[in-house]
Design an enzyme around this catalytic site. Structure first.
Site, PDB file in Angstrom:
ATOM      1  N   HIS A  21      57.174 -78.961 -34.510  1.00 32.50           N
ATOM      2  CA  HIS A  21      55.772 -79.144 -34.917  1.00 32.50           C
ATOM      3  C   HIS A  21      55.093 -80.268 -34.124  1.00 32.50           C
ATOM      4  O   HIS A  21      53.875 -80.347 -34.095  1.00 32.50           O
ATOM      5  CB  HIS A  21      55.720 -79.468 -36.408  1.00 32.50           C
ATOM      6  CG  HIS A  21      54.723 -78.673 -37.189  1.00 32.50           C
ATOM      7  ND1 HIS A  21      54.099 -77.539 -36.711  1.00 32.50           N
ATOM      8  CD2 HIS A  21      54.230 -78.852 -38.443  1.00 32.50           C
ATOM      9  CE1 HIS A  21      53.270 -77.066 -37.639  1.00 32.50           C
ATOM     10  NE2 HIS A  21      53.333 -77.842 -38.688  1.00 32.50           N
ATOM     11  N   ASN A  35      48.405 -80.798 -41.473  1.00 28.04           N
ATOM     12  CA  ASN A  35      47.476 -79.943 -42.216  1.00 28.04           C
ATOM     13  C   ASN A  35      46.079 -80.535 -42.354  1.00 28.04           C
ATOM     14  O   ASN A  35      45.157 -79.825 -42.749  1.00 28.04           O
ATOM     15  CB  ASN A  35      48.049 -79.608 -43.595  1.00 28.04           C
ATOM     16  CG  ASN A  35      49.319 -78.786 -43.494  1.00 28.04           C
ATOM     17  OD1 ASN A  35      49.756 -78.422 -42.401  1.00 28.04           O
ATOM     18  ND2 ASN A  35      49.917 -78.494 -44.615  1.00 28.04           N
ATOM     19  N   ASP A  81      51.999 -76.391 -31.327  1.00 22.19           N
ATOM     20  CA  ASP A  81      53.155 -75.499 -31.343  1.00 22.19           C
ATOM     21  C   ASP A  81      52.766 -74.083 -31.748  1.00 22.19           C
ATOM     22  O   ASP A  81      51.840 -73.884 -32.525  1.00 22.19           O
ATOM     23  CB  ASP A  81      54.210 -76.038 -32.314  1.00 22.19           C
ATOM     24  CG  ASP A  81      53.678 -76.171 -33.743  1.00 22.19           C
ATOM     25  OD1 ASP A  81      52.734 -76.950 -33.957  1.00 22.19           O
ATOM     26  OD2 ASP A  81      54.195 -75.480 -34.647  1.00 22.19           O
ATOM     27  N   ASN A 101      48.231 -74.259 -39.796  1.00 25.90           N
ATOM     28  CA  ASN A 101      47.399 -75.041 -40.719  1.00 25.90           C
ATOM     29  C   ASN A 101      46.632 -76.173 -40.041  1.00 25.90           C
ATOM     30  O   ASN A 101      45.530 -76.512 -40.464  1.00 25.90           O
ATOM     31  CB  ASN A 101      48.244 -75.576 -41.871  1.00 25.90           C
ATOM     32  CG  ASN A 101      48.682 -74.468 -42.806  1.00 25.90           C
ATOM     33  OD1 ASN A 101      47.999 -73.457 -42.948  1.00 25.90           O
ATOM     34  ND2 ASN A 101      49.834 -74.634 -43.422  1.00 25.90           N
TER      35      ASN A 101
END
Length: 192
Positions: A19, A66, A92, A113
């Site tokens: 991530h 997020n 990513d 997100n």
């Protein structure tokens, strides 16, 4: 001026996870151009410099993935930038194999997100992006466990190459060569 944003999560435990590939690309850009990404403002770590004659702000949002849009919206507003013309977001992508890139001029969040929040906070999905492949989650795995996990040695080697390619793509994109970057680095879709 151009804003280049790499997405990731703050904190040692997230360093070099799938991530955080956006942060890894930002670190590579910063190292190559001797830009210190250490100034804390706009809910991000920021650094200013010049790449290929273009003034840039490199940013690593510190809001957690997020809520990346909170930081991006503050940066865009503060620097009075048009996100559709003067911003690249690097992040990513689980639908690409490790080491592959996909450059886009616009698009939906595609289930990401961080991108979903950037679109919501900036009011547009028409911004440049560099997606770095991190591989699909294994069957039966939780998505969060996959993206917050680390690469094995073979995948990391491929990802290191992709980080270099993402740096080169960003260099091209800020000088208006997005189509050339897409032609050079985008993975050709497999024939179905």
């Amino acid at each position: 001026m151009f804003l280049i944003v790499g997405l990731g999560n703050p904190g040692k435990q997230y360093e070099h996870t799938r991530h955080n590939i956006g942060f890894d690309v930002m670190d590579a850009l910063a190292e190559k151009y001797n830009i210190s990404i250490s100034e804390k403002k706009h809910k991000a770590l920021c650094g200013k410099g010049v790449i290929n004659g273009v003034k840039v702000v490199l940013a690593k949002p510190q809001t957690y993935m997020n809520l990346s849009g909170e930081s991006v919206a503050e940066l865009v507003n503060y620097y009075k930038m048009d996100p559709e013309e003067e911003m690249i977001v690097i992040y990513d992508d689980i639908s690409l194999a490790p080491g592959n890139l996909r450059i886009r001029k616009k698009g939906s969040a595609g289930g990401h997100n961080g991108i979903k929040n950037i679109i919501a906070m900036t009011g547009t999905q028409n911004f440049l992006r560099i997606k770095v492949g991190v591989g699909e989650k294994p069957a039966g795995w939780d998505l969060a466990d996959h993206v917050l996990g680390h690469f094995d040695a073979a995948d990391r080697a491929e990802v290191e190459k992709a980080i270099g390619h993402a740096v080169e793509a960003a260099e091209m994109m800020i000088t208006g060569e997005t189509d050339a970057a897409m032609n050079r680095y985008n993975v050709k879709k497999k024939e179905e």
